[in-house]
Write a protein that holds these residues in place. Sequence first.
Motif, PDB file in Angstrom:
ATOM      1  N   VAL A   1      25.733  -0.789  24.468  1.00 51.98           N
ATOM      2  CA  VAL A   1      25.330  -0.740  22.913  1.00 51.98           C
ATOM      3  C   VAL A   1      25.793   0.393  22.458  1.00 51.98           C
ATOM      4  O   VAL A   1      25.172   1.732  22.924  1.00 51.98           O
ATOM      5  N   THR A   2      26.735   0.582  21.366  1.00 54.17           N
ATOM      6  CA  THR A   2      26.862   2.005  20.773  1.00 54.17           C
ATOM      7  C   THR A   2      26.099   2.019  19.545  1.00 54.17           C
ATOM      8  O   THR A   2      25.423   1.412  19.113  1.00 54.17           O
TER       9      THR A   2
ATOM     10  N   ALA B   1      23.313   3.703  19.801  1.00 56.58           N
ATOM     11  CA  ALA B   1      21.993   3.097  20.296  1.00 56.58           C
ATOM     12  C   ALA B   1      20.792   3.941  19.564  1.00 56.58           C
ATOM     13  O   ALA B   1      19.710   3.299  19.931  1.00 56.58           O
TER      14      ALA B   1
ATOM     15  N   GLY C   1      20.857  -0.262  16.627  1.00 58.96           N
ATOM     16  CA  GLY C   1      21.009  -0.029  18.196  1.00 58.96           C
ATOM     17  C   GLY C   1      19.586   0.064  18.871  1.00 58.96           C
ATOM     18  O   GLY C   1      19.684  -0.635  19.906  1.00 58.96           O
TER      19      GLY C   1
END
Length: 309
Positions: free
Chosen positions: A139-140, A142, A147
């Motif tokens: 997950v970017t 995050a 996120g």
Amino acid sequence: MRRVRYEVNGGPEVLFAEEAPVPEPGPGELLVRSEAVGVTLPVVRRMREGAEPGPLGGEVAGTVVAVGENVTGFAVGDRVTGLCFSHGYAELALIHQAMASRIPDRATAVDAVALVRSGLVARGAYQAGRPRPDDAVLVTAAASAVGTLALQYAKAAEASRVVAAVSSADKAEFVRALGADEVVLYGDESWGDPVDVVIDGVGGELLGPAVRALAAGGRLVAFSSGGGTIDAYELLARGASAIGFQMAAIARGKPEVYARWLDELWELHRNGTLRPRVFAEIPLAEAAHAHEIIESRRNLGKVVLMPQG
């Protein structure tokens, strides 16, 4: 009533508070006395990059004080949350009934703006990646509002490995507490072992390393407003795919799915599976400060404006 708007694009310094007339709800619209307004990256970006000044929309939560013609299912006194596409940074805001949902009695307005839109986007983007229980997921953004919830979705779905990609090392402890097994920085030469699904909320130059993080047959889900270009060869070399996800398409095109996801979201919140994080509650008149926090990537979770404070 008080509201915040901007005259010219270019940065948070152009935001200012003003007195404005109370808007009249049109057909299908609810007039809501705002108790909390969620600040989103797309709104910040539109203000920064837009060709013309315009209303600052956003996620609004509060109490219905008037309804327009043809409104069904809502009445004065209902506590609701939803997206406002006109002036959302205001003490009173208009929400179309199609974009509104009730807030459970147990939840606050701040809970609602921290959970609903971000949680629906996180859930929808995660599902769009067609995850399997044993998949590794990255997950970017995050530490963002979306996120943080996407990390929790991945853990609840029993992903074999959950990787959080963040902009700075000082966010590592925060995302690990939300369930991340590993943490990588955007500037790292490698993001570690390949993953099966990347949930990307950043876009732009980060799309390159996001694709290169994929294993054979992996899926990149892009939901960011940040744009960017994906190298087709990088996808070809991995037999990977890129998927775009937009929550509005679900809300407008599949209302029954949207309603089911919303019910599931509040249940996951009730049972403690999803715990939205609020970084700051900021007075409405200080909206420029809220935008600066988002643009500088300092937030750990949601930034909320408080119109009644």
